[in-house]
Design a protein around this motif. Structure first.
Motif, PDB file in Angstrom:
ATOM      1  N   MET A   1     -18.311 -29.694  30.718  1.00  0.00           N
ATOM      2  CA  MET A   1     -18.525 -28.841  29.553  1.00  0.00           C
ATOM      3  C   MET A   1     -20.026 -28.626  29.397  1.00  0.00           C
ATOM      4  SD  MET A   1     -17.320 -29.443  25.574  1.00  0.00           S
ATOM      5  CE  MET A   1     -15.610 -29.648  25.966  1.00  0.00           C
ATOM      6  N   SER A   2     -20.440 -27.382  29.256  1.00  0.00           N
ATOM      7  CA  SER A   2     -21.865 -27.087  29.098  1.00  0.00           C
ATOM      8  C   SER A   2     -22.338 -27.483  27.711  1.00  0.00           C
ATOM      9  CB  SER A   2     -22.123 -25.598  29.334  1.00  0.00           C
ATOM     10  OG  SER A   2     -21.667 -24.846  28.237  1.00  0.00           O
ATOM     11  N   ASP A   3     -23.660 -27.545  27.551  1.00  0.00           N
ATOM     12  CA  ASP A   3     -24.233 -27.881  26.244  1.00  0.00           C
ATOM     13  C   ASP A   3     -23.812 -26.872  25.189  1.00  0.00           C
ATOM     14  OD1 ASP A   3     -25.445 -30.156  27.178  1.00  0.00           O
ATOM     15  OD2 ASP A   3     -27.412 -29.238  27.448  1.00  0.00           O
ATOM     16  N   ASP A   4     -23.815 -25.565  25.553  1.00  0.00           N
ATOM     17  CA  ASP A   4     -23.397 -24.526  24.609  1.00  0.00           C
ATOM     18  C   ASP A   4     -21.944 -24.705  24.208  1.00  0.00           C
ATOM     19  OD1 ASP A   4     -25.759 -23.206  24.274  1.00  0.00           O
ATOM     20  OD2 ASP A   4     -25.226 -21.462  25.491  1.00  0.00           O
ATOM     21  N   THR A   5     -21.104 -25.003  25.179  1.00  0.00           N
ATOM     22  CA  THR A   5     -19.680 -25.186  24.899  1.00  0.00           C
ATOM     23  C   THR A   5     -19.460 -26.421  24.034  1.00  0.00           C
ATOM     24  OG1 THR A   5     -19.140 -24.160  27.018  1.00  0.00           O
ATOM     25  CG2 THR A   5     -17.401 -25.424  25.951  1.00  0.00           C
ATOM     26  N   ALA A   6     -20.186 -27.479  24.330  1.00  0.00           N
ATOM     27  CA  ALA A   6     -20.072 -28.711  23.534  1.00  0.00           C
ATOM     28  C   ALA A   6     -20.554 -28.480  22.109  1.00  0.00           C
ATOM     29  CB  ALA A   6     -20.854 -29.841  24.195  1.00  0.00           C
ATOM     30  N   ALA A   7     -21.667 -27.764  21.963  1.00  0.00           N
ATOM     31  CA  ALA A   7     -22.198 -27.482  20.624  1.00  0.00           C
ATOM     32  C   ALA A   7     -21.232 -26.605  19.844  1.00  0.00           C
ATOM     33  CB  ALA A   7     -23.566 -26.811  20.725  1.00  0.00           C
ATOM     34  N   LYS A   8     -20.672 -25.604  20.507  1.00  0.00           N
ATOM     35  CA  LYS A   8     -19.705 -24.730  19.843  1.00  0.00           C
ATOM     36  C   LYS A   8     -18.488 -25.525  19.399  1.00  0.00           C
ATOM     37  CE  LYS A   8     -16.864 -20.643  20.648  1.00  0.00           C
ATOM     38  NZ  LYS A   8     -16.511 -19.589  21.619  1.00  0.00           N
ATOM     39  N   GLN A   9     -18.000 -26.407  20.246  1.00  0.00           N
ATOM     40  CA  GLN A   9     -16.834 -27.217  19.892  1.00  0.00           C
ATOM     41  C   GLN A   9     -17.148 -28.143  18.722  1.00  0.00           C
ATOM     42  OE1 GLN A   9     -13.774 -26.653  21.314  1.00  0.00           O
ATOM     43  NE2 GLN A   9     -13.149 -27.869  19.568  1.00  0.00           N
ATOM     44  N   ALA A  10     -18.348 -28.700  18.700  1.00  0.00           N
ATOM     45  CA  ALA A  10     -18.752 -29.574  17.592  1.00  0.00           C
ATOM     46  C   ALA A  10     -18.780 -28.805  16.282  1.00  0.00           C
ATOM     47  CB  ALA A  10     -20.117 -30.201  17.877  1.00  0.00           C
ATOM     48  N   VAL A  11     -19.314 -27.583  16.316  1.00  0.00           N
ATOM     49  CA  VAL A  11     -19.353 -26.748  15.113  1.00  0.00           C
ATOM     50  C   VAL A  11     -17.941 -26.410  14.659  1.00  0.00           C
ATOM     51  CG1 VAL A  11     -19.977 -24.464  14.231  1.00  0.00           C
ATOM     52  CG2 VAL A  11     -21.645 -25.797  15.514  1.00  0.00           C
ATOM     53  N   LEU A  12     -17.101 -26.003  15.600  1.00  0.00           N
ATOM     54  CA  LEU A  12     -15.717 -25.662  15.243  1.00  0.00           C
ATOM     55  C   LEU A  12     -14.980 -26.858  14.658  1.00  0.00           C
ATOM     56  CD1 LEU A  12     -14.757 -23.371  18.249  1.00  0.00           C
ATOM     57  CD2 LEU A  12     -15.073 -22.691  15.856  1.00  0.00           C
ATOM     58  N   ASN A  13     -15.210 -28.041  15.215  1.00  0.00           N
ATOM     59  CA  ASN A  13     -14.577 -29.250  14.675  1.00  0.00           C
ATOM     60  C   ASN A  13     -15.027 -29.511  13.242  1.00  0.00           C
ATOM     61  OD1 ASN A  13     -13.198 -29.684  17.060  1.00  0.00           O
ATOM     62  ND2 ASN A  13     -14.642 -31.197  17.825  1.00  0.00           N
ATOM     63  N   ARG A  14     -16.317 -29.356  12.992  1.00  0.00           N
ATOM     64  CA  ARG A  14     -16.838 -29.568  11.634  1.00  0.00           C
ATOM     65  C   ARG A  14     -16.259 -28.543  10.658  1.00  0.00           C
ATOM     66  NH1 ARG A  14     -21.768 -32.818  11.650  1.00  0.00           N
ATOM     67  NH2 ARG A  14     -22.273 -33.317  13.795  1.00  0.00           N
TER      68      ARG A  14
ATOM     69  N   ARG B   1     -23.532 -29.623   7.481  1.00  0.00           N
ATOM     70  CA  ARG B   1     -23.687 -30.173   8.828  1.00  0.00           C
ATOM     71  C   ARG B   1     -23.366 -29.126   9.890  1.00  0.00           C
ATOM     72  NH1 ARG B   1     -20.312 -34.511   7.248  1.00  0.00           N
ATOM     73  NH2 ARG B   1     -21.487 -35.761   5.814  1.00  0.00           N
ATOM     74  N   ALA B   2     -22.349 -28.337   9.641  1.00  0.00           N
ATOM     75  CA  ALA B   2     -22.008 -27.270  10.595  1.00  0.00           C
ATOM     76  C   ALA B   2     -23.147 -26.261  10.681  1.00  0.00           C
ATOM     77  CB  ALA B   2     -20.707 -26.580  10.177  1.00  0.00           C
ATOM     78  N   GLY B   3     -23.708 -25.893   9.547  1.00  0.00           N
ATOM     79  CA  GLY B   3     -24.828 -24.952   9.544  1.00  0.00           C
ATOM     80  C   GLY B   3     -26.039 -25.505  10.265  1.00  0.00           C
ATOM     81  N   PHE B   4     -26.365 -26.763  10.019  1.00  0.00           N
ATOM     82  CA  PHE B   4     -27.500 -27.380  10.697  1.00  0.00           C
ATOM     83  C   PHE B   4     -27.260 -27.440  12.207  1.00  0.00           C
ATOM     84  CE2 PHE B   4     -28.405 -29.615   6.519  1.00  0.00           C
ATOM     85  CZ  PHE B   4     -29.494 -28.819   6.226  1.00  0.00           C
ATOM     86  N   LYS B   5     -26.029 -27.742  12.594  1.00  0.00           N
ATOM     87  CA  LYS B   5     -25.697 -27.805  14.017  1.00  0.00           C
ATOM     88  C   LYS B   5     -25.866 -26.432  14.664  1.00  0.00           C
ATOM     89  CE  LYS B   5     -24.065 -29.893  17.668  1.00  0.00           C
ATOM     90  NZ  LYS B   5     -24.855 -30.899  18.362  1.00  0.00           N
ATOM     91  N   ILE B   6     -25.438 -25.396  13.984  1.00  0.00           N
ATOM     92  CA  ILE B   6     -25.594 -24.036  14.513  1.00  0.00           C
ATOM     93  C   ILE B   6     -27.066 -23.714  14.694  1.00  0.00           C
ATOM     94  CG2 ILE B   6     -25.349 -21.588  13.968  1.00  0.00           C
ATOM     95  CD1 ILE B   6     -22.652 -22.370  12.593  1.00  0.00           C
ATOM     96  N   VAL B   7     -27.860 -23.969  13.663  1.00  0.00           N
ATOM     97  CA  VAL B   7     -29.288 -23.663  13.740  1.00  0.00           C
ATOM     98  C   VAL B   7     -29.949 -24.492  14.831  1.00  0.00           C
ATOM     99  CG1 VAL B   7     -31.497 -23.795  12.513  1.00  0.00           C
ATOM    100  CG2 VAL B   7     -29.490 -22.871  11.364  1.00  0.00           C
ATOM    101  N   ALA B   8     -29.650 -25.784  14.880  1.00  0.00           N
ATOM    102  CA  ALA B   8     -30.289 -26.655  15.864  1.00  0.00           C
ATOM    103  C   ALA B   8     -29.919 -26.269  17.292  1.00  0.00           C
ATOM    104  CB  ALA B   8     -29.902 -28.108  15.603  1.00  0.00           C
ATOM    105  N   SER B   9     -28.670 -25.957  17.517  1.00  0.00           N
ATOM    106  CA  SER B   9     -28.242 -25.671  18.883  1.00  0.00           C
ATOM    107  C   SER B   9     -28.618 -24.272  19.339  1.00  0.00           C
ATOM    108  CB  SER B   9     -26.735 -25.891  19.025  1.00  0.00           C
ATOM    109  OG  SER B   9     -26.023 -24.950  18.254  1.00  0.00           O
TER     110      SER B   9
END
Length: 89
Positions: free
Chosen positions: A1-14, A51-59
Motif C-alpha cells: 500500500m502506498s503512502d497516499d493510499t494508506a493516508a487516504k484509508q486512515a482519513v476514511l477510517n476516521r 483529526r481527519a482534517g489534520f491528517k488530510i492537511v498533513a498528508s
C-alpha cells in the motif's frame, strides 16, 4: 500500500468513526439521554473530525503547495495553506 493510499484509508477510517459517533449522538438526543453524555459524545465526534482534517492537511501539504492545478499554478500558496490549517483549530 502506498503512502497516499494508506493516508487516504486512515482519513476514511476516521471519518467513518465520526459518522458512527454522530449517529450515536442523534440517537441519544432522540432518546432524551442525559445532556452530559450527549455533550461528551459530541466532543468525541468533533475530535474525530479535527483529526481527519489534520491528517488530510498533513498528508497532502506538499502536494497542495507544489502540484499545479488546471491553470498550471500551485493549488495553494503558503498563506492559503496556513489559513486552511488554522481553520481546523
Amino acid at each position: 500500500m502506498s503512502d497516499d493510499t494508506a493516508a487516504k484509508q486512515a482519513v476514511l477510517n476516521r471519518l467513518r468513526r465520526a459518522q458512527g459517533q454522530l449517529a450515536g449522538v442523534i440517537a441519544m438526543v432522540e432518546a432524551e439521554r442525559d445532556c452530559r453524555d450527549v455533550v461528551t459524545q459530541l466532543a468525541a465526534v468533533s475530535r474525530a473530525l479535527d483529526r481527519a482534517g489534520f491528517k488530510i492537511v498533513a498528508s497532502r501539504m506538499r502536494e497542495c503547495m507544489t502540484a499545479p492545478d488546471d491553470s498550471g499554478t500551485p493549488q495553494l500558496n503558503e498563506q492559503e495553506l496556513e489559513k486552511l490549517f488554522l481553520s481546523l483549530a
